[in-house]
Design a protein around this motif. Structure first.
Motif, short mmCIF file in Angstrom:
data_model
loop_
_atom_site.label_atom_id
_atom_site.label_comp_id
_atom_site.label_asym_id
_atom_site.label_seq_id
_atom_site.Cartn_x
_atom_site.Cartn_y
_atom_site.Cartn_z
N LEU A 28 25.93 15.79 28.20
CA LEU A 28 26.89 15.15 27.30
C LEU A 28 27.19 13.72 27.73
N VAL A 31 24.31 11.72 26.41
CA VAL A 31 24.35 11.60 24.95
C VAL A 31 25.45 10.62 24.52
N TYR A 32 26.58 10.65 25.22
CA TYR A 32 27.72 9.82 24.84
C TYR A 32 27.81 8.53 25.66
N LYS A 35 29.59 5.43 24.36
CA LYS A 35 30.35 5.90 23.21
C LYS A 35 31.66 6.57 23.63
N LEU A 202 27.73 20.09 20.15
CA LEU A 202 27.34 19.04 19.21
C LEU A 202 27.38 19.55 17.76
N HIS A 215 31.29 13.19 16.66
CA HIS A 215 29.86 13.40 16.89
C HIS A 215 29.24 12.08 17.34
N TRP A 216 28.33 12.15 18.27
CA TRP A 216 27.83 10.94 18.92
C TRP A 216 27.16 9.97 17.94
N LYS A 217 26.48 10.49 16.92
CA LYS A 217 25.80 9.61 15.98
C LYS A 217 26.77 8.88 15.06
N THR A 221 28.59 2.23 19.26
CA THR A 221 28.08 1.97 20.60
C THR A 221 28.80 0.76 21.17
N THR A 246 16.89 6.13 22.62
CA THR A 246 17.11 7.48 23.16
C THR A 246 15.81 8.13 23.64
#
Length: 254
Positions: A28, A31-32, A35, A202, A215-217, A221, A246
């Motif tokens: 995580l 992924v983040y 963010k 997620l 959610h990360w998307k 950024t 990524t």
């Protein structure tokens, strides 16, 4: 500029070890990256009673910054059978449920924007766990059946309180080889087991109708604007912004 959102992982050893060996907390955090800040508050061997004793110190209501998300796991140690001495981590099922209600109520009270996800008790590989338990410890009685009962109790409390929950007991067992693939010692999560936790978290964050979306998307950024200091393109006349790359990940996350 506003500070980055803070996600806190709060719980027992499945949380404390989540930054080790491909653990779900480390994933995580990757992924983040840029963010949100993933903050670890893991306490090996703890039960819900100990968590309640200190929750106001870990999550003070007067903190200048409150978490955007708290992921909570307790139950595996609570579900251990009572020791004849009266010592040990066992917490009766009804008390466990009440403790989780109180934990949930406190976390939800931190701010209007603090979201909570509970992780229910995962299954375990009883035979492998017996082989890996230290002889320094008195006999520890853990069964997959009690894990199921505490998992269902956690899910029940979550639904009652409107808290999102990951049903780990069932999510893990969707894999035919779960008993060997998902654990390092029959109890603690392997990288494969951790990946299931990440997938489920997620999925919740993507589907939840939360404002803002966590959610990360969907999150910006940090400092993601183009810059002349970025990597130079093959043309030699411009730069390429790498802030959203990524490809370094072993797997793509949705």
């Amino acid at each position: 500029m506003m500070g980055r959102p803070v996600f806190v992982l709060f719980g027992s050893s499945i949380v404390q070890y989540s930054f080790s060996n491909g653990g779900w907390g480390a994933t995580l955090a990757d992924v983040y990256a840029r963010k949100a800040d993933i903050v670890l508050r893991g306490y090996i061997a703890w039960n819900s009673r100990r968590a309640l004793q200190v929750i106001t110190k870990i999550f003070p209501k007067d903190s200048a910054v409150q978490p955007s998300l708290v992921v909570v796991y307790f139950g595996g140690n609570d579900s251990i059978a009572p020791h004849p001495s009266g010592l040990g981590p066992h917490v009766p099922l009804e008390e466990y449920m009440d403790n989780m209600r109180k934990i949930g109520e406190h976390l939800k009270s931190l701010s209007d924007k603090t979201r909570v996800i509970f992780l229910s008790c995962p299954p375990l590989n009883e035979e492998l766990l017996k082989k890996s338990t230290s002889t320094a410890l008195s006999e520890i009685v853990r069964t997959n059946e009690t894990c199921r009962l505490y998992s269902e109790a956690c899910i029940s409390v979550s639904k009652e309180m409107g808290i999102k929950v990951v049903d780990l007991w069932n999510a893990m067992q969707k894999r035919e080889d779960w008993a060997t693939a998902c654990f390092t010692d029959g109890l603690h999560l392997s990288e494969e087991g951790s990946n299931i936790v990440v997938e489920e978290i997620l999925r919740i964050l993507k589907e939840a109708e939360w404002d803002p979306c966590l959610h990360w998307k969907a999150m910006p950024t940090e400092f993601g604007e183009d810059s002349p200091y970025d990597l130079v393109a093959s043309s030699g006349k411009s730069t390429i912004n790498p802030s959203e790359w990524t490809f370094h990940r072993k797997r793509s996350w949705e």
